[in-house]
Design an enzyme around this catalytic site. Structure first.
Site, short mmCIF file in Angstrom:
data_model
loop_
_atom_site.label_atom_id
_atom_site.label_comp_id
_atom_site.label_asym_id
_atom_site.label_seq_id
_atom_site.Cartn_x
_atom_site.Cartn_y
_atom_site.Cartn_z
N HIS A 140 -7.14 6.52 -19.97
CA HIS A 140 -5.61 7.01 -19.38
C HIS A 140 -5.38 8.32 -20.18
O HIS A 140 -4.74 9.29 -20.08
CB HIS A 140 -4.86 6.05 -19.33
CG HIS A 140 -5.07 5.13 -18.20
ND1 HIS A 140 -5.34 3.73 -18.62
CD2 HIS A 140 -5.47 5.08 -16.91
CE1 HIS A 140 -5.48 2.95 -17.54
NE2 HIS A 140 -5.56 3.85 -16.48
N ARG A 174 -13.80 9.15 -12.79
CA ARG A 174 -14.60 9.00 -13.65
C ARG A 174 -16.34 9.06 -12.92
O ARG A 174 -17.17 9.56 -13.93
CB ARG A 174 -14.68 7.32 -14.10
CG ARG A 174 -13.55 7.17 -15.10
CD ARG A 174 -13.11 5.66 -15.08
NE ARG A 174 -12.94 5.49 -13.82
CZ ARG A 174 -12.25 4.27 -13.62
NH1 ARG A 174 -11.80 3.25 -14.46
NH2 ARG A 174 -12.04 3.64 -12.51
N SER A 226 -9.45 -0.46 -16.76
CA SER A 226 -8.55 -1.51 -17.00
C SER A 226 -9.07 -2.85 -16.62
O SER A 226 -9.04 -3.82 -17.82
CB SER A 226 -7.20 -1.35 -16.64
OG SER A 226 -6.38 -0.26 -17.05
N LYS A 242 1.32 -8.02 -6.53
CA LYS A 242 0.10 -8.17 -7.23
C LYS A 242 0.21 -8.85 -8.53
O LYS A 242 1.31 -8.91 -9.22
CB LYS A 242 -0.11 -6.52 -7.56
CG LYS A 242 -1.78 -6.41 -8.02
CD LYS A 242 -1.83 -4.91 -8.15
CE LYS A 242 -3.27 -4.64 -9.14
NZ LYS A 242 -3.35 -3.31 -9.40
O1 PNS Z 1 -4.58 2.30 -11.54
P1 PNS Z 1 -4.59 2.27 -10.18
O2 PNS Z 1 -4.41 0.81 -9.65
O3 PNS Z 1 -6.00 2.89 -9.62
O4 PNS Z 1 -3.60 2.95 -9.46
C1 PNS Z 1 -3.18 3.11 -7.86
C2 PNS Z 1 -1.95 3.69 -7.63
C3 PNS Z 1 -0.89 3.10 -8.25
C4 PNS Z 1 -2.03 5.27 -7.98
C5 PNS Z 1 -1.79 3.58 -5.96
O5 PNS Z 1 -2.04 2.24 -5.71
C6 PNS Z 1 -0.45 3.91 -5.36
O6 PNS Z 1 -0.06 5.17 -5.50
N1 PNS Z 1 0.25 2.81 -5.07
C7 PNS Z 1 1.65 3.24 -4.59
C8 PNS Z 1 1.58 2.68 -3.03
C9 PNS Z 1 1.31 3.86 -2.02
O7 PNS Z 1 1.77 4.98 -2.12
N2 PNS Z 1 0.18 3.60 -1.18
C10 PNS Z 1 0.02 4.72 -0.09
C11 PNS Z 1 -0.76 5.76 -0.65
S1 PNS Z 1 -2.48 5.46 -0.86
#
Ligand code: PNS
Length: 172
Positions: free
Chosen positions: A19, A92, A130, A43
């Site tokens: 990150h 990645r 992570s 979660k």
């Molecule tokens: O680090 P991660 O878990 O890959 O991050 C994922 C994240 C937080 C970017 C994604 O889950 C997110 O944007 N969640 C917010 C909910 C949302 O907007 N969902 C609809 C669009 S995908």
């Protein structure tokens, strides 16, 4: 909309050197990066939101071009609130592509103005996630080269020097 600022959203459970690498690359393109941790009550996280934010503030606190924040609910709503249209995400490997592509298109579907920029981390971090960092640590492996010091310290604080847990506990 501020074109010089990007939001880098994620779970950050915990922050990894991967990150950090993406944030450093993002700062070559944008004036400021808002690192926004998702607060999702549905979660189960290893680190609480407060701990995830503390880790990030400790790591980036002195850099005025990095802001640490959190959001709940839809990312596009958070972007609107912050008056930002650009999302930064790290890619990645090909395996990341499918879900990232889907999320980028979904966000654009909800709000046409949103753009997603993908940055590629250093190859040294291309395998770091992570999820795997947590798994390796909790099963007794060494993760110091993959995370900032404070993450290693906090893991040790929570689980002892090598808090080996069973695979069963890990999946709970
Ligand atoms: O680090 P991660 O878990 O890959 O991050 C994922 C994240 C937080 C970017 C994604 O889950 C997110 O944007 N969640 C917010 C909910 C949302 O907007 N969902 C609809 C669009 S995908």
């Amino acid at each position: 909309m501020n074109d010089r600022i990007a939001v880098y959203p994620g779970s950050y459970d915990p922050l990894t050197n991967g990150h950090i690498d993406i944030i450093q690359r993002g700062l070559k393109i944008f004036d400021k990066i808002i690192v926004a941790a998702l607060k999702n009550p549905a979660k189960t996280y290893l680190f609480t939101l407060e701990e995830r934010l503390e880790i990030m503030k400790e790591t980036f606190g002195k850099n005025k071009r990095i802001e640490i924040d959190y959001f709940e609910g839809l990312l596009v709503n958070y972007l609107k609130k912050r008056n930002v249209k650009t999302v930064v995400r790290g890619l990645r490997a090909i395996s990341d592509f499918e879900i990232e592509f889907q999320m980028a298109l979904m966000n654009r579907q909800i709000n046409q103005e949103i753009e997603t920029i993908f940055l590629v981390p250093s190859v040294s971090y291309s395998f770091v996630s992570s999820r795997l960092v947590k798994e390796v640590y909790l099963l007794g492996g060494e993760i110091r080269s993959m995370v900032p010091d404070i993450v290693d310290q906090k893991l040790k604080g929570k689980y002892g020097n090598h808090g080996i847990v069973t695979a069963q506990e890990l999946s709970e």
